[in-house]
Design a protein around this motif. Sequence first.
Motif, mmCIF file in Angstrom:
data_model
loop_
_atom_site.group_PDB
_atom_site.id
_atom_site.type_symbol
_atom_site.label_atom_id
_atom_site.label_comp_id
_atom_site.label_asym_id
_atom_site.label_seq_id
_atom_site.Cartn_x
_atom_site.Cartn_y
_atom_site.Cartn_z
ATOM 1 N N SER A 1 39.577 39.910 48.939
ATOM 2 C CA SER A 1 38.703 40.178 47.794
ATOM 3 C C SER A 1 37.628 39.105 47.652
ATOM 4 O O SER A 1 36.494 39.407 47.265
ATOM 5 N N ARG A 2 37.949 37.881 47.993
ATOM 6 C CA ARG A 2 36.956 36.809 47.916
ATOM 7 C C ARG A 2 35.820 37.060 48.918
ATOM 8 O O ARG A 2 34.653 36.817 48.620
ATOM 9 N N ILE A 3 36.169 37.577 50.092
ATOM 10 C CA ILE A 3 35.149 37.883 51.099
ATOM 11 C C ILE A 3 34.250 39.022 50.595
ATOM 12 O O ILE A 3 33.046 39.028 50.843
ATOM 13 N N ARG B 1 39.170 42.140 38.668
ATOM 14 C CA ARG B 1 40.234 43.114 38.380
ATOM 15 C C ARG B 1 40.495 43.333 36.897
ATOM 16 O O ARG B 1 41.205 44.254 36.523
ATOM 17 N N GLN B 2 39.931 42.472 36.040
ATOM 18 C CA GLN B 2 40.053 42.675 34.598
ATOM 19 C C GLN B 2 38.781 43.252 33.983
ATOM 20 O O GLN B 2 38.690 43.408 32.776
ATOM 21 N N TRP C 1 36.599 52.937 39.274
ATOM 22 C CA TRP C 1 36.433 53.795 40.447
ATOM 23 C C TRP C 1 37.237 53.176 41.579
ATOM 24 O O TRP C 1 36.888 52.098 42.053
ATOM 25 N N ASP C 2 38.311 53.828 41.965
ATOM 26 C CA ASP C 2 39.181 53.318 43.038
ATOM 27 C C ASP C 2 38.825 54.030 44.340
ATOM 28 O O ASP C 2 39.085 55.225 44.467
ATOM 29 N N TYR D 1 36.550 43.817 43.328
ATOM 30 C CA TYR D 1 36.513 43.219 44.667
ATOM 31 C C TYR D 1 37.788 43.574 45.428
ATOM 32 O O TYR D 1 37.744 43.953 46.592
ATOM 33 N N GLY D 2 38.916 43.465 44.742
ATOM 34 C CA GLY D 2 40.213 43.732 45.370
ATOM 35 C C GLY D 2 40.384 45.177 45.784
ATOM 36 O O GLY D 2 40.973 45.465 46.826
#
Length: 110
Positions: free
Chosen positions: A38-40, A63-64, A102-103, A25-26
């Motif tokens: 990230s919450r959105i 993120r983990q 995947w960034d 998400y982040g």
Amino acid sequence: MPDYNFYDNVYDVVRLIPAGRVTSYGAIASYLGSKQSSRIVGYAMMACSNANPPVPAHRVVNRQGMLTGKFHFRGDTMEQLLQNEGIQVIDNQVQNFRELFWDPAIELDL
């Protein structure tokens, strides 16, 4: 009220995640220039069930590498979809997360 333009931008990024890869998400929020959102991004994933074209929301984890969004799928659907793409999940966590990550900031080369 949700920002549907932001949601659409999120969906556009998520649709680019290749099968067999995951992102967070982040990472999506950061790529879209809204690092604190990230919450959105998570809310957008919860709202994407009727999006057209479809959004592969199962490829977005925390993120983990945890399947924190799995409760918005039926049963073990999120895990099954990932496993169908060759991603191993144990105890709701993507295995080899760093290798599969995947960034968008790198992959989409701003």
